[in-house]
Design a protein around this motif. Structure first.
Motif, PDB file in Angstrom:
ATOM      1  N   ILE A  35       0.721  -1.668  -0.249  1.00 54.47           N
ATOM      2  CA  ILE A  35       0.448   0.086   0.174  1.00 54.47           C
ATOM      3  C   ILE A  35       0.735   1.382   0.234  1.00 54.47           C
ATOM      4  CG2 ILE A  35      -1.911   1.273   1.395  1.00 54.47           C
ATOM      5  CD1 ILE A  35      -2.930  -1.878   2.320  1.00 54.47           C
ATOM      6  N   THR A  36       2.191   1.218   0.377  1.00 52.26           N
ATOM      7  CA  THR A  36       3.414   2.090   0.762  1.00 52.26           C
ATOM      8  C   THR A  36       3.622   3.066  -0.785  1.00 52.26           C
ATOM      9  OG1 THR A  36       3.359   1.915   3.199  1.00 52.26           O
ATOM     10  CG2 THR A  36       4.756   3.231   2.305  1.00 52.26           C
ATOM     11  N   PHE A  37       3.837   1.709  -0.663  1.00 50.68           N
ATOM     12  CA  PHE A  37       4.794   1.820  -2.410  1.00 50.68           C
ATOM     13  C   PHE A  37       4.003   2.177  -3.116  1.00 50.68           C
ATOM     14  CE2 PHE A  37       5.491  -0.609  -6.596  1.00 50.68           C
ATOM     15  CZ  PHE A  37       6.542  -0.046  -6.857  1.00 50.68           C
ATOM     16  N   ARG A  38       2.274   1.738  -3.920  1.00 52.75           N
ATOM     17  CA  ARG A  38       1.195   2.578  -4.383  1.00 52.75           C
ATOM     18  C   ARG A  38       1.480   3.565  -4.491  1.00 52.75           C
ATOM     19  NH1 ARG A  38      -0.172  -1.457  -7.534  1.00 52.75           N
ATOM     20  NH2 ARG A  38       0.647  -3.198  -7.635  1.00 52.75           N
ATOM     21  N   LEU A  39       1.511   4.075  -3.232  1.00 51.77           N
ATOM     22  CA  LEU A  39       0.984   5.525  -3.150  1.00 51.77           C
ATOM     23  C   LEU A  39       2.253   6.523  -3.769  1.00 51.77           C
ATOM     24  CD1 LEU A  39      -0.966   4.960   0.158  1.00 51.77           C
ATOM     25  CD2 LEU A  39      -2.417   5.655  -1.811  1.00 51.77           C
ATOM     26  N   GLU A  40       3.056   6.262  -3.029  1.00 53.32           N
ATOM     27  CA  GLU A  40       4.651   6.985  -3.301  1.00 53.32           C
ATOM     28  C   GLU A  40       4.292   7.059  -4.388  1.00 53.32           C
ATOM     29  OE1 GLU A  40       6.526   9.048  -1.713  1.00 53.32           O
ATOM     30  OE2 GLU A  40       5.566   8.010  -0.086  1.00 53.32           O
ATOM     31  N   MET A  41       3.518   6.092  -5.641  1.00 52.12           N
ATOM     32  CA  MET A  41       4.178   6.182  -6.481  1.00 52.12           C
ATOM     33  C   MET A  41       2.617   6.952  -7.834  1.00 52.12           C
ATOM     34  SD  MET A  41       6.667   3.673  -8.501  1.00 52.12           S
ATOM     35  CE  MET A  41       7.507   5.170  -6.494  1.00 52.12           C
ATOM     36  N   ALA A  42       2.282   6.626  -6.762  1.00 60.63           N
ATOM     37  CA  ALA A  42       0.502   7.463  -6.723  1.00 60.63           C
ATOM     38  C   ALA A  42       0.891   8.924  -7.364  1.00 60.63           C
ATOM     39  CB  ALA A  42      -0.817   7.228  -6.293  1.00 60.63           C
ATOM     40  N   ARG A  43       1.942   9.441  -5.759  1.00 61.74           N
ATOM     41  CA  ARG A  43       2.101  10.392  -5.364  1.00 61.74           C
ATOM     42  C   ARG A  43       3.009  11.000  -6.338  1.00 61.74           C
ATOM     43  NH1 ARG A  43       5.239  12.528   0.316  1.00 61.74           N
ATOM     44  NH2 ARG A  43       6.270  10.821  -0.945  1.00 61.74           N
ATOM     45  N   MET A  44       4.102  10.506  -6.888  1.00 65.27           N
ATOM     46  CA  MET A  44       5.176  10.422  -7.446  1.00 65.27           C
ATOM     47  C   MET A  44       4.788  11.052  -9.191  1.00 65.27           C
ATOM     48  SD  MET A  44       8.549   8.404  -6.487  1.00 65.27           S
ATOM     49  CE  MET A  44       9.351   8.402  -8.249  1.00 65.27           C
ATOM     50  N   GLY A  45       3.742  10.282  -9.301  1.00 58.16           N
ATOM     51  CA  GLY A  45       3.415   9.876 -10.464  1.00 58.16           C
ATOM     52  C   GLY A  45       2.741  12.104 -10.564  1.00 58.16           C
ATOM     53  N   ILE A  46       1.150  11.926  -9.865  1.00 62.04           N
ATOM     54  CA  ILE A  46       1.304  13.377  -9.872  1.00 62.04           C
ATOM     55  C   ILE A  46       1.754  14.700 -10.184  1.00 62.04           C
ATOM     56  CG2 ILE A  46      -0.097  15.102  -7.956  1.00 62.04           C
ATOM     57  CD1 ILE A  46      -1.814  11.950  -7.353  1.00 62.04           C
ATOM     58  N   GLN A  47       2.749  14.458  -9.160  1.00 59.23           N
ATOM     59  CA  GLN A  47       4.177  15.434  -9.105  1.00 59.23           C
ATOM     60  C   GLN A  47       4.735  15.413 -10.379  1.00 59.23           C
ATOM     61  OE1 GLN A  47       6.840  14.226  -5.400  1.00 59.23           O
ATOM     62  NE2 GLN A  47       5.547  14.952  -4.055  1.00 59.23           N
TER      63      GLN A  47
END
Length: 64
Positions: A35-47
């Motif tokens: 879950i943490t990995f996927r949230l971080e990837m989503a955050r990086m994608g948004i940025q």
């Protein structure tokens, strides 16, 4: 500056939970790590999308 991890409870559908469990198993991660990995990837994608469009990345508008 990062602090110690915070505990957070969330409600998700049984279908999503089963999918996350399977993804964690395939990636040799705990559910929490997946879950943490996927949230971080989503955050990086948004940025990254914000930088491409010229819009401020998440959190940039708050820093003056």
């Amino acid at each position: 500056m990062e602090t110690e991890p915070q505990m957070m409870r969330v409600r998700i559908s049984p279908t999503l939970k089963a999918w996350l469990r399977e993804q964690a198993k395939q990636n040799c991660r705990t559910m929490n790590s997946e879950i943490t990995f996927r949230l971080e990837m989503a955050r990086m994608g948004i940025q990254q999308k914000g930088r491409e469009t010229g819009a401020p990345a998440a959190g940039e508008a708050l820093q003056a």
